[in-house]
Design a protein around this motif. Structure first.
Motif, PDB file in Angstrom:
ATOM      1  N   VAL A   4       0.848  -1.185   0.000  1.00 45.92           N
ATOM      2  CA  VAL A   4       0.000   0.000   0.000  1.00 45.92           C
ATOM      3  C   VAL A   4       0.888   1.241   0.000  1.00 45.92           C
ATOM      4  CG1 VAL A   4      -1.696   1.337   1.311  1.00 45.92           C
ATOM      5  CG2 VAL A   4      -1.887  -1.155   1.185  1.00 45.92           C
ATOM      6  N   LEU A   5       0.574   2.162  -0.884  1.00 42.43           N
ATOM      7  CA  LEU A   5       1.319   3.416  -0.980  1.00 42.43           C
ATOM      8  C   LEU A   5       0.574   4.471  -0.170  1.00 42.43           C
ATOM      9  CD1 LEU A   5       3.915   4.158  -2.539  1.00 42.43           C
ATOM     10  CD2 LEU A   5       2.454   5.105  -4.327  1.00 42.43           C
ATOM     11  N   THR A   6       1.242   5.033   0.830  1.00 48.51           N
ATOM     12  CA  THR A   6       0.619   6.035   1.690  1.00 48.51           C
ATOM     13  C   THR A   6       1.012   7.437   1.235  1.00 48.51           C
ATOM     14  OG1 THR A   6       0.646   4.517   3.574  1.00 48.51           O
ATOM     15  CG2 THR A   6       0.352   6.857   4.054  1.00 48.51           C
ATOM     16  N   ILE A   7      -0.004   8.257   0.987  1.00 46.76           N
ATOM     17  CA  ILE A   7       0.203   9.606   0.454  1.00 46.76           C
ATOM     18  C   ILE A   7      -0.323  10.633   1.447  1.00 46.76           C
ATOM     19  CG2 ILE A   7      -0.267  11.174  -1.465  1.00 46.76           C
ATOM     20  CD1 ILE A   7      -0.914   8.717  -3.190  1.00 46.76           C
ATOM     21  N   ASN A  45      -8.875  -0.481  -3.816  1.00 44.51           N
ATOM     22  CA  ASN A  45      -8.799  -0.957  -5.199  1.00 44.51           C
ATOM     23  C   ASN A  45      -7.575  -0.422  -5.933  1.00 44.51           C
ATOM     24  OD1 ASN A  45     -10.394   1.555  -4.900  1.00 44.51           O
ATOM     25  ND2 ASN A  45     -10.425   1.535  -7.140  1.00 44.51           N
ATOM     26  N   GLU A  46      -7.008   0.689  -5.448  1.00 48.19           N
ATOM     27  CA  GLU A  46      -5.806   1.266  -6.066  1.00 48.19           C
ATOM     28  C   GLU A  46      -4.549   1.035  -5.234  1.00 48.19           C
ATOM     29  OE1 GLU A  46      -5.550   2.276  -8.939  1.00 48.19           O
ATOM     30  OE2 GLU A  46      -7.398   3.182  -9.658  1.00 48.19           O
ATOM     31  N   GLY A  47      -4.714   0.396  -4.074  1.00 42.10           N
ATOM     32  CA  GLY A  47      -3.567   0.169  -3.202  1.00 42.10           C
ATOM     33  C   GLY A  47      -3.012   1.458  -2.626  1.00 42.10           C
ATOM     34  N   ASP A  68       4.661   7.498   2.538  1.00 36.76           N
ATOM     35  CA  ASP A  68       5.700   7.222   1.540  1.00 36.76           C
ATOM     36  C   ASP A  68       5.967   8.459   0.685  1.00 36.76           C
ATOM     37  OD1 ASP A  68       5.952   4.353   2.119  1.00 36.76           O
ATOM     38  OD2 ASP A  68       3.920   4.233   1.291  1.00 36.76           O
ATOM     39  N   ILE A  69       4.885   9.089   0.263  1.00 34.38           N
ATOM     40  CA  ILE A  69       5.002  10.280  -0.565  1.00 34.38           C
ATOM     41  C   ILE A  69       4.045  11.346  -0.055  1.00 34.38           C
ATOM     42  CG2 ILE A  69       5.722   9.012  -2.631  1.00 34.38           C
ATOM     43  CD1 ILE A  69       2.935   9.152  -3.672  1.00 34.38           C
ATOM     44  N   GLY A  70       4.215  12.551  -0.546  1.00 35.86           N
ATOM     45  CA  GLY A  70       3.343  13.635  -0.118  1.00 35.86           C
ATOM     46  C   GLY A  70       3.225  14.683  -1.204  1.00 35.86           C
ATOM     47  N   ILE A  71       2.251  15.547  -1.039  1.00 41.42           N
ATOM     48  CA  ILE A  71       2.076  16.680  -1.939  1.00 41.42           C
ATOM     49  C   ILE A  71       2.126  17.940  -1.089  1.00 41.42           C
ATOM     50  CG2 ILE A  71       0.498  17.835  -3.530  1.00 41.42           C
ATOM     51  CD1 ILE A  71      -0.530  15.039  -4.322  1.00 41.42           C
ATOM     52  N   ALA A  72       3.098  18.790  -1.383  1.00 38.48           N
ATOM     53  CA  ALA A  72       3.317  19.973  -0.551  1.00 38.48           C
ATOM     54  C   ALA A  72       3.721  21.163  -1.410  1.00 38.48           C
ATOM     55  CB  ALA A  72       4.403  19.696   0.492  1.00 38.48           C
ATOM     56  N   GLN A 195       6.203   1.133  -7.655  1.00 41.37           N
ATOM     57  CA  GLN A 195       4.915   1.804  -7.455  1.00 41.37           C
ATOM     58  C   GLN A 195       5.049   3.318  -7.583  1.00 41.37           C
ATOM     59  OE1 GLN A 195       4.564  -0.569  -3.677  1.00 41.37           O
ATOM     60  NE2 GLN A 195       2.396  -0.105  -4.004  1.00 41.37           N
ATOM     61  N   ILE A 196       6.103   3.833  -6.986  1.00 44.96           N
ATOM     62  CA  ILE A 196       6.292   5.284  -6.994  1.00 44.96           C
ATOM     63  C   ILE A 196       6.646   5.779  -8.388  1.00 44.96           C
ATOM     64  CG2 ILE A 196       7.740   7.163  -6.100  1.00 44.96           C
ATOM     65  CD1 ILE A 196       7.888   5.545  -3.451  1.00 44.96           C
ATOM     66  N   ASP A 197       7.509   5.049  -9.083  1.00 40.05           N
ATOM     67  CA  ASP A 197       7.861   5.444 -10.456  1.00 40.05           C
ATOM     68  C   ASP A 197       6.639   5.411 -11.373  1.00 40.05           C
ATOM     69  OD1 ASP A 197      10.508   5.932  -9.891  1.00 40.05           O
ATOM     70  OD2 ASP A 197      11.214   3.958 -10.512  1.00 40.05           O
ATOM     71  N   ASP A 198       5.758   4.428 -11.147  1.00 39.56           N
ATOM     72  CA  ASP A 198       4.530   4.342 -11.951  1.00 39.56           C
ATOM     73  C   ASP A 198       3.639   5.564 -11.695  1.00 39.56           C
ATOM     74  OD1 ASP A 198       2.516   2.922 -13.627  1.00 39.56           O
ATOM     75  OD2 ASP A 198       1.396   2.862 -11.746  1.00 39.56           O
ATOM     76  N   LEU A 199       3.515   5.940 -10.427  1.00 38.26           N
ATOM     77  CA  LEU A 199       2.727   7.119 -10.064  1.00 38.26           C
ATOM     78  C   LEU A 199       3.297   8.373 -10.712  1.00 38.26           C
ATOM     79  CD1 LEU A 199       0.492   8.424  -8.198  1.00 38.26           C
ATOM     80  CD2 LEU A 199       2.310   8.717  -6.524  1.00 38.26           C
ATOM     81  N   VAL A 200       4.608   8.535 -10.614  1.00 35.56           N
ATOM     82  CA  VAL A 200       5.274   9.711 -11.187  1.00 35.56           C
ATOM     83  C   VAL A 200       5.085   9.753 -12.700  1.00 35.56           C
ATOM     84  CG1 VAL A 200       7.509  10.828 -11.592  1.00 35.56           C
ATOM     85  CG2 VAL A 200       6.974   9.906  -9.333  1.00 35.56           C
ATOM     86  N   THR A 201       5.234   8.610 -13.356  1.00 38.90           N
ATOM     87  CA  THR A 201       5.076   8.546 -14.814  1.00 38.90           C
ATOM     88  C   THR A 201       3.670   8.952 -15.229  1.00 38.90           C
ATOM     89  OG1 THR A 201       6.728   6.780 -15.015  1.00 38.90           O
ATOM     90  CG2 THR A 201       5.175   7.041 -16.837  1.00 38.90           C
ATOM     91  N   ARG A 202       2.679   8.417 -14.529  1.00 39.15           N
ATOM     92  CA  ARG A 202       1.286   8.726 -14.868  1.00 39.15           C
ATOM     93  C   ARG A 202       0.952  10.193 -14.622  1.00 39.15           C
ATOM     94  NH1 ARG A 202      -1.839   3.584 -12.204  1.00 39.15           N
ATOM     95  NH2 ARG A 202      -3.719   4.740 -12.837  1.00 39.15           N
ATOM     96  N   LEU A 203       1.422  10.715 -13.513  1.00 35.41           N
ATOM     97  CA  LEU A 203       1.162  12.123 -13.210  1.00 35.41           C
ATOM     98  C   LEU A 203       1.926  13.050 -14.162  1.00 35.41           C
ATOM     99  CD1 LEU A 203       1.181  12.174  -9.293  1.00 35.41           C
ATOM    100  CD2 LEU A 203      -0.772  12.588 -10.790  1.00 35.41           C
ATOM    101  N   SER A 204       3.145  12.651 -14.522  1.00 36.14           N
ATOM    102  CA  SER A 204       3.955  13.469 -15.438  1.00 36.14           C
ATOM    103  C   SER A 204       3.254  13.670 -16.772  1.00 36.14           C
ATOM    104  CB  SER A 204       5.321  12.825 -15.673  1.00 36.14           C
ATOM    105  OG  SER A 204       6.075  12.779 -14.489  1.00 36.14           O
ATOM    106  N   LYS A 205       2.596  12.601 -17.261  1.00 37.59           N
ATOM    107  CA  LYS A 205       1.893  12.698 -18.532  1.00 37.59           C
ATOM    108  C   LYS A 205       0.738  13.687 -18.455  1.00 37.59           C
ATOM    109  CE  LYS A 205       3.020   7.998 -20.044  1.00 37.59           C
ATOM    110  NZ  LYS A 205       2.468   6.640 -20.303  1.00 37.59           N
ATOM    111  N   VAL A 206       0.025  13.678 -17.330  1.00 33.07           N
ATOM    112  CA  VAL A 206      -1.098  14.616 -17.146  1.00 33.07           C
ATOM    113  C   VAL A 206      -0.592  16.035 -17.036  1.00 33.07           C
ATOM    114  CG1 VAL A 206      -2.986  15.276 -15.623  1.00 33.07           C
ATOM    115  CG2 VAL A 206      -2.521  12.862 -16.033  1.00 33.07           C
ATOM    116  N   VAL A 207       0.474  16.228 -16.256  1.00 29.46           N
ATOM    117  CA  VAL A 207       1.039  17.573 -16.053  1.00 29.46           C
ATOM    118  C   VAL A 207       1.550  18.152 -17.363  1.00 29.46           C
ATOM    119  CG1 VAL A 207       2.914  18.873 -14.967  1.00 29.46           C
ATOM    120  CG2 VAL A 207       1.619  17.196 -13.619  1.00 29.46           C
ATOM    121  N   SER A 208       2.230  17.328 -18.162  1.00 30.31           N
ATOM    122  CA  SER A 208       2.787  17.808 -19.429  1.00 30.31           C
ATOM    123  C   SER A 208       1.696  18.174 -20.411  1.00 30.31           C
ATOM    124  CB  SER A 208       3.710  16.764 -20.040  1.00 30.31           C
ATOM    125  OG  SER A 208       3.006  15.575 -20.349  1.00 30.31           O
TER     126      SER A 208
END
Length: 211
Positions: A4-7, A45-47, A68-72, A195-208
């Protein structure tokens, strides 16, 4: 191993914009996610597990590994100076830090005072300018400080500038632009790198795409 990835995320504007980014990145967040008053929300369902915290506490939770990660916001990261890695500029909740005060006033030559919620940022900025100032730490209503004679200047976050204008203040200097960043605990990054690299990749595509 716990998969589980904790944000850690702050409530408010950053939370809303970050949740929107996650949905656009393909994460299935439940409809009640946005209106929940819980401090911990499980999205099994998304872990994912979300910790909803005060903005200034997010880097602390990530540094100590309870998230594990955060948004700040970059303003918080500059002020807190926590041991975390910055992975991605999410380009949301854009604003900036600025020096402001009453119009047509000069800094006191003898003992200039600056009121702020960001003492570390303010001290570093004025030191870089070659100015020695007294920093007064406040937690709210920073705009009051110059009006009541507590300080010559304030250092505060500016979004639209409306609050400053309504209180008769003007902006003197822009210190740094601020957006929200994706940060990670160094140990989590080694253990849950896929898991973290997958999250970053997916978010990077949206941001770009939205840039």
């Amino acid at each position: 191993m716990n998969n589980v990835l904790t944000i850690a995320m702050p409530k408010g504007r950053i939370f809303e914009e970050a949740a929107d980014l996650l949905r656009k990145a393909g994460y299935q967040l439940p409809p009640e996610f946005d209106d929940s008053r819980k401090l911990i929300i499980e999205v099994e369902n998304e872990g994912l597990r979300f910790i909803l915290a005060k903005p200034t506490d997010v880097p602390t939770y990530v540094e100590h590994g309870v998230a594990d990660i955060g948004i700040a916001g970059k303003d918080v990261l500059l002020e807190e100076e926590r041991d975390v890695y910055e992975l991605l500029d999410l380009r949301i909740s854009a604003c900036y830090l600025a020096v402001a005060g009453l119009p047509g006033t000069k800094m006191n030559d003898v003992a200039p005072r600056v009121a702020t919620k960001y003492p570390n940022v303010a001290e570093a900025y004025f030191r870089e300018q070659g100015e020695q100032v007294e920093i007064i730490k406040l937690n709210g209503s920073i705009e009051l400080a110059p009006i009541i004679g507590l300080s010559d200047r304030i250092v505060d976050i500016v979004s639209t500038g409306r609050t400053m204008r309504e209180n008769g203040l003007v902006e003197y200097e822009r210190i740094v632009d601020v957006t929200s960043r994706l940060i990670v605990n160094p140990v989590s990054y080694r253990i849950k790198d896929n898991q973290i690299d997958d999250l970053v990749t997916r978010l990077s595509k949206v941001v770009s795409v939205e840039d």
